[in-house]
Design a protein around this motif. Structure first.
Motif, PDB file in Angstrom:
ATOM      1  N   ILE A 137       0.828  -1.195   0.000  1.00  0.00           N
ATOM      2  CA  ILE A 137       0.000   0.000   0.000  1.00  0.00           C
ATOM      3  C   ILE A 137       0.873   1.259   0.000  1.00  0.00           C
ATOM      4  O   ILE A 137       0.616   2.218  -0.740  1.00  0.00           O
ATOM      5  CB  ILE A 137      -0.945   0.017   1.212  1.00  0.00           C
ATOM      6  N   LEU A 138       1.928   1.248   0.823  1.00  0.00           N
ATOM      7  CA  LEU A 138       2.824   2.404   0.880  1.00  0.00           C
ATOM      8  C   LEU A 138       3.491   2.675  -0.464  1.00  0.00           C
ATOM      9  O   LEU A 138       3.587   3.821  -0.915  1.00  0.00           O
ATOM     10  CB  LEU A 138       3.900   2.176   1.953  1.00  0.00           C
ATOM     11  N   SER A 139       3.973   1.603  -1.112  1.00  0.00           N
ATOM     12  CA  SER A 139       4.664   1.788  -2.387  1.00  0.00           C
ATOM     13  C   SER A 139       3.715   2.324  -3.453  1.00  0.00           C
ATOM     14  O   SER A 139       4.101   3.169  -4.280  1.00  0.00           O
ATOM     15  CB  SER A 139       5.283   0.462  -2.842  1.00  0.00           C
ATOM     16  N   MET A 140       2.455   1.849  -3.428  1.00  0.00           N
ATOM     17  CA  MET A 140       1.491   2.342  -4.409  1.00  0.00           C
ATOM     18  C   MET A 140       1.065   3.767  -4.098  1.00  0.00           C
ATOM     19  O   MET A 140       0.857   4.568  -5.023  1.00  0.00           O
ATOM     20  CB  MET A 140       0.286   1.409  -4.459  1.00  0.00           C
ATOM     21  N   ALA A 141       0.940   4.110  -2.823  1.00  0.00           N
ATOM     22  CA  ALA A 141       0.611   5.489  -2.457  1.00  0.00           C
ATOM     23  C   ALA A 141       1.712   6.438  -2.914  1.00  0.00           C
ATOM     24  O   ALA A 141       1.427   7.526  -3.441  1.00  0.00           O
ATOM     25  CB  ALA A 141       0.414   5.595  -0.941  1.00  0.00           C
ATOM     26  N   LEU A 142       2.960   6.020  -2.751  1.00  0.00           N
ATOM     27  CA  LEU A 142       4.085   6.829  -3.224  1.00  0.00           C
ATOM     28  C   LEU A 142       4.053   6.942  -4.749  1.00  0.00           C
ATOM     29  O   LEU A 142       4.311   8.012  -5.312  1.00  0.00           O
ATOM     30  CB  LEU A 142       5.406   6.213  -2.768  1.00  0.00           C
ATOM     31  N   GLY A 143       3.711   5.833  -5.413  1.00  0.00           N
ATOM     32  CA  GLY A 143       3.589   5.860  -6.863  1.00  0.00           C
ATOM     33  C   GLY A 143       2.488   6.802  -7.327  1.00  0.00           C
ATOM     34  O   GLY A 143       2.656   7.541  -8.307  1.00  0.00           O
ATOM     35  N   PHE A 144       1.343   6.791  -6.616  1.00  0.00           N
ATOM     36  CA  PHE A 144       0.252   7.714  -6.929  1.00  0.00           C
ATOM     37  C   PHE A 144       0.739   9.163  -6.811  1.00  0.00           C
ATOM     38  O   PHE A 144       0.436  10.003  -7.671  1.00  0.00           O
ATOM     39  CB  PHE A 144      -0.914   7.495  -5.963  1.00  0.00           C
ATOM     40  N   ALA A 145       1.472   9.461  -5.742  1.00  0.00           N
ATOM     41  CA  ALA A 145       1.957  10.830  -5.519  1.00  0.00           C
ATOM     42  C   ALA A 145       2.909  11.261  -6.629  1.00  0.00           C
ATOM     43  O   ALA A 145       2.820  12.386  -7.137  1.00  0.00           O
ATOM     44  CB  ALA A 145       2.648  10.913  -4.151  1.00  0.00           C
ATOM     45  N   VAL A 146       3.828  10.373  -7.008  1.00  0.00           N
ATOM     46  CA  VAL A 146       4.784  10.693  -8.072  1.00  0.00           C
ATOM     47  C   VAL A 146       4.051  10.931  -9.387  1.00  0.00           C
ATOM     48  O   VAL A 146       4.365  11.868 -10.133  1.00  0.00           O
ATOM     49  CB  VAL A 146       5.817   9.559  -8.219  1.00  0.00           C
ATOM     50  N   ALA A 147       3.055  10.087  -9.682  1.00  0.00           N
ATOM     51  CA  ALA A 147       2.294  10.242 -10.926  1.00  0.00           C
ATOM     52  C   ALA A 147       1.485  11.540 -10.915  1.00  0.00           C
ATOM     53  O   ALA A 147       1.413  12.244 -11.931  1.00  0.00           O
ATOM     54  CB  ALA A 147       1.371   9.049 -11.117  1.00  0.00           C
ATOM     55  N   ALA A 148       0.874  11.854  -9.782  1.00  0.00           N
ATOM     56  CA  ALA A 148       0.044  13.060  -9.696  1.00  0.00           C
ATOM     57  C   ALA A 148       0.877  14.328  -9.818  1.00  0.00           C
ATOM     58  O   ALA A 148       0.442  15.313 -10.422  1.00  0.00           O
ATOM     59  CB  ALA A 148      -0.723  13.062  -8.372  1.00  0.00           C
ATOM     60  N   LEU A 149       2.082  14.308  -9.247  1.00  0.00           N
ATOM     61  CA  LEU A 149       2.952  15.486  -9.261  1.00  0.00           C
ATOM     62  C   LEU A 149       3.820  15.565 -10.511  1.00  0.00           C
ATOM     63  O   LEU A 149       4.575  16.533 -10.679  1.00  0.00           O
ATOM     64  CB  LEU A 149       3.843  15.485  -8.013  1.00  0.00           C
ATOM     65  N   HIS A 150       3.749  14.514 -11.348  1.00  0.00           N
ATOM     66  CA  HIS A 150       4.592  14.446 -12.555  1.00  0.00           C
ATOM     67  C   HIS A 150       6.068  14.597 -12.192  1.00  0.00           C
ATOM     68  O   HIS A 150       6.835  15.252 -12.901  1.00  0.00           O
ATOM     69  CB  HIS A 150       4.179  15.523 -13.569  1.00  0.00           C
ATOM     70  N   PHE A 151       6.426  14.003 -11.073  1.00  0.00           N
ATOM     71  CA  PHE A 151       7.801  14.083 -10.581  1.00  0.00           C
ATOM     72  C   PHE A 151       8.663  13.016 -11.254  1.00  0.00           C
ATOM     73  O   PHE A 151       8.246  11.871 -11.401  1.00  0.00           O
ATOM     74  CB  PHE A 151       7.818  13.884  -9.062  1.00  0.00           C
ATOM     75  N   ASP A 152       9.839  13.401 -11.663  1.00  0.00           N
ATOM     76  CA  ASP A 152      10.762  12.480 -12.318  1.00  0.00           C
ATOM     77  C   ASP A 152      11.876  12.129 -11.340  1.00  0.00           C
ATOM     78  O   ASP A 152      12.773  12.950 -11.109  1.00  0.00           O
ATOM     79  CB  ASP A 152      11.342  13.125 -13.573  1.00  0.00           C
ATOM     80  N   PRO A 153      11.837  10.939 -10.707  1.00  0.00           N
ATOM     81  CA  PRO A 153      12.862  10.581  -9.722  1.00  0.00           C
ATOM     82  C   PRO A 153      14.250  10.568 -10.342  1.00  0.00           C
ATOM     83  O   PRO A 153      14.407  10.393 -11.559  1.00  0.00           O
ATOM     84  CB  PRO A 153      12.446   9.170  -9.275  1.00  0.00           C
ATOM     85  N   PRO A 154      15.289  10.728  -9.516  1.00  0.00           N
ATOM     86  CA  PRO A 154      16.663  10.687 -10.030  1.00  0.00           C
ATOM     87  C   PRO A 154      16.953   9.356 -10.724  1.00  0.00           C
ATOM     88  O   PRO A 154      16.387   8.319 -10.377  1.00  0.00           O
ATOM     89  CB  PRO A 154      17.514  10.845  -8.764  1.00  0.00           C
TER      90      PRO A 154
END
Length: 320
Positions: free
Chosen positions: A173-190
């Motif tokens: 659940i935590l990993s998917m919540a983090l994935g949702f946040a990254v997708a919503a913010l259009h953040f590009d991880p290093p």
């Protein structure tokens, strides 16, 4: 047929290798501990994060898909519960585990690897949504029903707090919540972080399937439940049919979403069903037997479902 064999041979072959390895080496069950820790806390969360974070946020908010899939799954759950309670006269606790045995598939360990291998990257989003929300609801329903059965002695406040903590802090659940946040913010991880996630994600399916084979080998078939006669067809045949009918009745879903949901619904009983039974001291040996039997039969039934899906025999609209 050859392409179905080429898909399933490495998939079920890894389970068989794990089974043979456990039988040959005679390692104790505790020896699997660190591998399971790696799978649950590193490899699978990395895979789920990868699937979700690289998906457009509008695809991740398909509430209609989530609700329809869960409704179909719990329709099977309720049917088995009624059969166990009304027809067979089993206890509330027994009926709970039996119903999970027929409606809780091994979607976490088996789902991503098989669906992506068989259906491609287009299956990533529905697979991630099903795993996230079905597991979350299962984590809520199991202790709630066991509390109603009187097999959970915690106070109502403690029970609710433990359920919330278990759902909110579960690695999936935590990993998917983090994935949702990254997708919503259009953040590009290093780039370094993305490479680490990729390495871990690549290990998820092989390690999970091998561990599953070991787990099956370490749970000998001691007691075959009478309920197996209807739980096995309910899990391997009725559950995917129910999901298919529900999704096509609602309509508006991409073909690959329907195919992925049906494929995940066709998977055998989750090993978590045994864990729940062991936690509450209910239906333990019979849950273990159900997992083993459904897994063996799923070699045939999953093959048949894949043939139906890949050959185009699965109609994508039943209702005009």
């Amino acid at each position: 047929m050859a392409d179905i064999v080429s898909l399933l041979l490495p998939f079920f072959g890894l389970i068989l290798i794990g089974y043979i390895a456990a039988k040959a080496t005679k390692q104790p069950a505790e020896a699997l501990g660190w591998l399971n820790t790696f799978i649950i806390y590193a490899a699978l969360p990395a895979l789920f994060f990868k699937l979700v974070s690289r998906t457009p946020i509008e695809e991740l908010t398909r509430v209609d898909f989530i609700v329809t899939d869960i409704a179909a799954t719990y329709a099977v759950f309720i049917l088995l519960f009624v059969i166990g309670r009304v027809v067979r006269g089993n206890s509330l606790a027994d009926c709970t585990i039996q119903s999970f045995a027929g409606a809780y598939g091994n979607i976490g360990y088996m789902g991503p690897g098989l669906a992506l291998l068989a259906l491609g990257e287009g299956a990533a989003v529905p697979v991630a949504l099903i795993i996230c929300f079905e597991n979350a609801l299962h984590f809520i329903m199991a202790p709630a029903l066991m509390a109603a059965a009187g097999d959970d002695k915690r106070s109502a406040r403690r029970l609710i707090a433990d359920i919330v903590r278990k759902v909110a802090l579960h690695p999936f659940i935590l990993s998917m919540a983090l994935g949702f946040a990254v997708a919503a913010l259009h953040f590009d991880p290093p780039l370094a972080f993305q490479r680490l996630v990729d390495y871990l994600a690549q290990a998820a399916a092989p390690c999970a399937l091998f561990a599953m084979g070991v787990t099956l080998a370490l749970r000998p078939l001691k007691r075959i439940p009478a309920e197996i006669s209807y739980i096995v067809p309910a899990k391997l045949i009725l559950h995917p049919i129910a999901v298919f009918i529900a999704l096509t009745a609602v309509g508006g879903f991409e073909p690959v979403w329907i195919q992925a949901a049906v494929l995940l619904a066709s998977l055998p009983t989750a090993t978590n069903v045994f864990v729940i039974g062991q936690q509450y001291g209910v239906w333990r040996e019979r849950a273990s037997a159900t997992i083993l039997i459904t897994t063996v039969f799923s070699v045939v039934t999953v093959s048949l479902w894949l043939i139906v899906i890949r050959s185009g025999l699965l109609p994508l609209q039943l209702f005009p």
